[in-house]
Motif scaffolding. Sequence first.
Motif, PDB file in Angstrom:
ATOM      1  N   ASN A 249      40.226 -46.349  16.887  1.00 49.12           N
ATOM      2  CA  ASN A 249      38.980 -45.892  16.232  1.00 49.12           C
ATOM      3  C   ASN A 249      38.559 -46.686  15.199  1.00 49.12           C
ATOM      4  N   PHE A 250      39.304 -47.881  14.782  1.00 44.37           N
ATOM      5  CA  PHE A 250      39.050 -48.383  13.707  1.00 44.37           C
ATOM      6  C   PHE A 250      39.346 -50.111  13.788  1.00 44.37           C
ATOM      7  N   ILE A 251      38.596 -50.836  13.205  1.00 44.05           N
ATOM      8  CA  ILE A 251      38.542 -52.399  13.268  1.00 44.05           C
ATOM      9  C   ILE A 251      38.534 -52.581  11.926  1.00 44.05           C
ATOM     10  N   ARG A 252      39.673 -53.427  11.321  1.00 49.04           N
ATOM     11  CA  ARG A 252      39.678 -54.083  10.142  1.00 49.04           C
ATOM     12  C   ARG A 252      39.165 -55.384  10.447  1.00 49.04           C
ATOM     13  N   MET A 253      38.101 -55.880   9.832  1.00 50.31           N
ATOM     14  CA  MET A 253      37.681 -57.358   9.930  1.00 50.31           C
ATOM     15  C   MET A 253      37.910 -58.247   8.871  1.00 50.31           C
TER      16      MET A 253
ATOM     17  N   THR B 204      22.411 -66.164  12.558  1.00 53.61           N
ATOM     18  CA  THR B 204      23.103 -66.620  11.392  1.00 53.61           C
ATOM     19  C   THR B 204      24.558 -65.751  11.403  1.00 53.61           C
ATOM     20  N   LEU B 205      25.468 -66.130  10.469  1.00 57.36           N
ATOM     21  CA  LEU B 205      26.747 -65.634  10.479  1.00 57.36           C
ATOM     22  C   LEU B 205      26.685 -64.137  10.212  1.00 57.36           C
ATOM     23  N   PHE B 206      25.877 -63.632   9.200  1.00 58.83           N
ATOM     24  CA  PHE B 206      25.911 -62.174   8.948  1.00 58.83           C
ATOM     25  C   PHE B 206      25.248 -61.333  10.199  1.00 58.83           C
ATOM     26  N   LYS B 207      24.323 -61.851  10.771  1.00 62.09           N
ATOM     27  CA  LYS B 207      23.613 -61.559  11.785  1.00 62.09           C
ATOM     28  C   LYS B 207      24.495 -61.011  13.147  1.00 62.09           C
ATOM     29  N   ILE B 208      25.478 -61.986  13.256  1.00 62.20           N
ATOM     30  CA  ILE B 208      26.425 -61.730  14.359  1.00 62.20           C
ATOM     31  C   ILE B 208      27.444 -60.691  14.140  1.00 62.20           C
ATOM     32  N   TRP B 209      27.992 -60.642  12.734  1.00 67.20           N
ATOM     33  CA  TRP B 209      28.523 -59.627  12.419  1.00 67.20           C
ATOM     34  C   TRP B 209      28.047 -58.101  12.227  1.00 67.20           C
ATOM     35  N   SER B 210      26.560 -58.140  11.840  1.00 66.28           N
ATOM     36  CA  SER B 210      25.983 -56.887  12.110  1.00 66.28           C
ATOM     37  C   SER B 210      25.513 -56.360  13.505  1.00 66.28           C
ATOM     38  N   ASP B 211      25.412 -57.460  14.437  1.00 65.05           N
ATOM     39  CA  ASP B 211      25.265 -57.141  15.627  1.00 65.05           C
ATOM     40  C   ASP B 211      26.732 -56.437  16.254  1.00 65.05           C
ATOM     41  N   ILE B 212      27.592 -57.032  15.837  1.00 66.52           N
ATOM     42  CA  ILE B 212      29.142 -56.469  16.108  1.00 66.52           C
ATOM     43  C   ILE B 212      29.465 -54.856  15.676  1.00 66.52           C
ATOM     44  N   VAL B 213      28.848 -54.926  14.411  1.00 66.56           N
ATOM     45  CA  VAL B 213      29.042 -53.636  13.822  1.00 66.56           C
ATOM     46  C   VAL B 213      28.194 -52.598  14.517  1.00 66.56           C
TER      47      VAL B 213
ATOM     48  N   VAL C 143      34.232 -49.661  11.157  1.00 62.56           N
ATOM     49  CA  VAL C 143      34.520 -51.203  10.873  1.00 62.56           C
ATOM     50  C   VAL C 143      34.693 -51.228   9.625  1.00 62.56           C
ATOM     51  N   HIS C 144      35.892 -51.866   8.943  1.00 61.78           N
ATOM     52  CA  HIS C 144      36.242 -52.053   7.730  1.00 61.78           C
ATOM     53  C   HIS C 144      36.457 -53.561   7.139  1.00 61.78           C
TER      54      HIS C 144
ATOM     55  N   ASN D 252      28.477 -46.906  10.101  1.00 58.81           N
ATOM     56  CA  ASN D 252      30.124 -46.905  10.548  1.00 58.81           C
ATOM     57  C   ASN D 252      30.909 -47.782   9.619  1.00 58.81           C
ATOM     58  N   ILE D 253      30.439 -48.364   8.641  1.00 56.40           N
ATOM     59  CA  ILE D 253      31.253 -48.949   7.714  1.00 56.40           C
ATOM     60  C   ILE D 253      31.252 -48.060   6.535  1.00 56.40           C
ATOM     61  N   VAL D 254      32.442 -47.210   6.668  1.00 50.91           N
ATOM     62  CA  VAL D 254      32.603 -46.277   5.704  1.00 50.91           C
ATOM     63  C   VAL D 254      33.506 -46.751   4.400  1.00 50.91           C
ATOM     64  N   SER D 255      34.190 -48.033   4.638  1.00 48.64           N
ATOM     65  CA  SER D 255      35.373 -48.365   3.775  1.00 48.64           C
ATOM     66  C   SER D 255      35.234 -50.193   3.703  1.00 48.64           C
ATOM     67  N   MET D 256      35.641 -50.546   2.755  1.00 46.53           N
ATOM     68  CA  MET D 256      35.899 -51.968   2.641  1.00 46.53           C
ATOM     69  C   MET D 256      37.018 -52.361   1.558  1.00 46.53           C
ATOM     70  N   SER D 257      37.554 -53.420   1.736  1.00 44.04           N
ATOM     71  CA  SER D 257      38.752 -53.719   0.874  1.00 44.04           C
ATOM     72  C   SER D 257      38.297 -54.797  -0.435  1.00 44.04           C
ATOM     73  N   LEU D 258      39.194 -54.788  -1.348  1.00 41.71           N
ATOM     74  CA  LEU D 258      38.898 -55.541  -2.513  1.00 41.71           C
ATOM     75  C   LEU D 258      39.478 -56.952  -2.310  1.00 41.71           C
TER      76      LEU D 258
END
Length: 468
Positions: free
Chosen positions: A94-98, A150-159, A169-170, A217-223
């Motif tokens: 249920n979780f994907i760290r990217m 663009t790069l962030f658009k690809i990532w956004s679509d995946i998310v 997605v993390h 669905n991005i409820v967390s992210m890392s430092l």
Amino acid sequence: MTFIFVWMLALTGILATAADHAVSTIAPRQQNVSSTWPYGPFSTRGRNIINARGEVITWAGVNWPLSGETMIPEGLEHASADSILDRIASAGFNFIRMPYAIEMVDLFYLNNQTDTPFPQTLISALGPDNGTLVTSQILLHNPIWTRNTTLFKIWSDIVRIAARKKLYVHPDAHVSKAKWCCSHTDGNAWFGDEHSNVDSWKRGLGYVASWAGNHTNIVSMSLRNELRESWVIPRGGYNWVNFVGNMSAAAGVVHAANPGVLISWGGMQYGQDLSALTAKRNLLTAGCYKCDAVRDGFRREPVAFDLGDYPWGDKVIWEMHLYEGSEDMDTGNCRMIEAGLYRNGFNALGIGRPAACNSTLRASGVEEEWCAPAQRLTPVVLSEFGRRQDGGLMSDVLLGCLKEFTKRYGVSWAMWSLAGNYRIREGRQQDEDTWGLLNGTWNGWRFGEGVEGFWKPWVRDMGLAVNE
Ligand SMILES: *[C@@H]1O[C@H](CO)[C@@H](O)[C@H](O)[C@H]1NC(C)=O
Ligand SMILES: *[C@@H]1O[C@H](CO)[C@@H](O)[C@H](O)[C@H]1NC(C)=O
Ligand SMILES: *[C@@H]1O[C@H](CO)[C@@H](O)[C@H](O)[C@H]1NC(C)=O
Ligand SMILES: *[C@@H]1O[C@H](CO)[C@@H](O)[C@H](O)[C@H]1NC(C)=O
Ligand SMILES: *[C@@H]1O[C@H](CO)[C@@H](O)[C@H](O)[C@H]1NC(C)=O
Ligand SMILES: *[C@@H]1O[C@H](CO)[C@@H](O)[C@H](O)[C@H]1NC(C)=O
Ligand SMILES: *[C@@H]1O[C@H](CO)[C@@H](O)[C@H](O)[C@H]1NC(C)=O
Ligand SMILES: *[C@@H]1O[C@H](CO)[C@@H](O)[C@H](O)[C@H]1NC(C)=O
């Protein structure tokens, strides 16, 4: 289901009562609570991650990197984003760290605040011939994109596709300069390292935090992933004091950009050690593998870190990694592994002190209790571990212990990694990875028996279904 029972026992007497779990009694603290999955924003309560309805959330997942030179998630030239995500969901994860590179955001600012069309990074990383070829292959498998995407658009679509499949997605700030991670000599090791500018890093985190705000669905992210001593910049101030100084400043940046998102904070020595923080030790003198000494540390007033002192205190989750290749942690048997995990940060779960703590008392320049209990309950996630996906998986000592440990204490985890191959890794193109859950063509498991006999049962035993 068994882990819920253990969890209740762990909670009783540490937190108020087990009734904390009752969904209906918790009033949402944030204004904009989503009324559908994933019920964000999330926060922490004691050792638990909770959604806006007060329900305890547990993750089990995979790492799917985009931190290589091309800054595009691996595998998309072999399979569609949708089919890759389907496969992840099919195993129950249920979780994907990217893992991503801060360089993605640096490029945005270099180009007058415009995001980069994806063929550009492919061509600069793979050369004109392979860059053009891989561009066509990505478009063939993913007709939702064009050469202008663009790069962030690809990532956004995946998310967004992941959200439809109820996958969290993390984003993980894996490196500053996009390339394979991690070593002491890659220039991405520590603050101020060859490729690791502190201001760019914080700017990148702020950008990704705002971007994350567009995705429920991005409820967390890392430092920052796997901080470690730099051998490029000798005596670069690798120690607890600079660790806490930089990480707490960065947490403030993320929180200001996105007050809803959980912030994962990984350990020193390749993500393995948070002991000085969880046990609230004197940062000037606490034991620290390979650290630069604070020479006058014993003369100065003690300095300790407490999450409770910060407005984002209830947004931080600790993050730990462990591999067999660890330089200093004993991965030889479960007793020692559990003592090491407890000592290095999992004490923050408020769990019992492992028996083997008694055989591991050490003096690291100062008398300190090796397995001291935590000063504050905080969630701890195990966001990287792994090995070759072959017959040895079933009897692997470290992975077997981690499996029992995470099940017993309801610890969220993500294995390294999904990637059956890498577009480019350390100069080699289309480089096969025997550690990958998927095979080299991204349309089948590398070791199906392992998925059926090891990974799926582990995910099932985590009882994730209670989250939905
Ligand atoms: C809630 O959403 C509104 C509109 O989308 C926004 O203006 C406001 O800042 C949000 N409040 C919080 C606490 O996030
Ligand atoms: C930067 O972008 C802005 C807004 O799109 C535009 O007005 C400006 O001309 C651009 N500057 C350069 C140097 O391209
Ligand atoms: C890409 O953008 C350019 C300029 O805006 C446009 O002329 C072209 O048609 C676009 N190409 C595709 C494949 O969308
Ligand atoms: C978030 O979405 C809005 C609306 O689509 C967009 O204007 C904005 O650029 C996005 N923010 C980021 C950081 O991507
Ligand atoms: C961040 O780390 C660098 C390198 O060790 C150090 O020089 C700097 O003082 C640290 N910053 C803070 C705010 O602690
Ligand atoms: C560990 O050592 C302490 C202090 O010597 C002792 O009280 C405790 O019983 C020991 N625990 C185990 C599990 O051996
Ligand atoms: C192009 O990629 C292939 C692997 O797909 C690799 O073997 C080859 O060396 C690459 N060519 C160049 C010029 O890098
Ligand atoms: C990956 O698995 C699929 C499905 O079993 C299979 O068709 C494909 O040939 C495999 N690829 C490799 C490189 O083994």
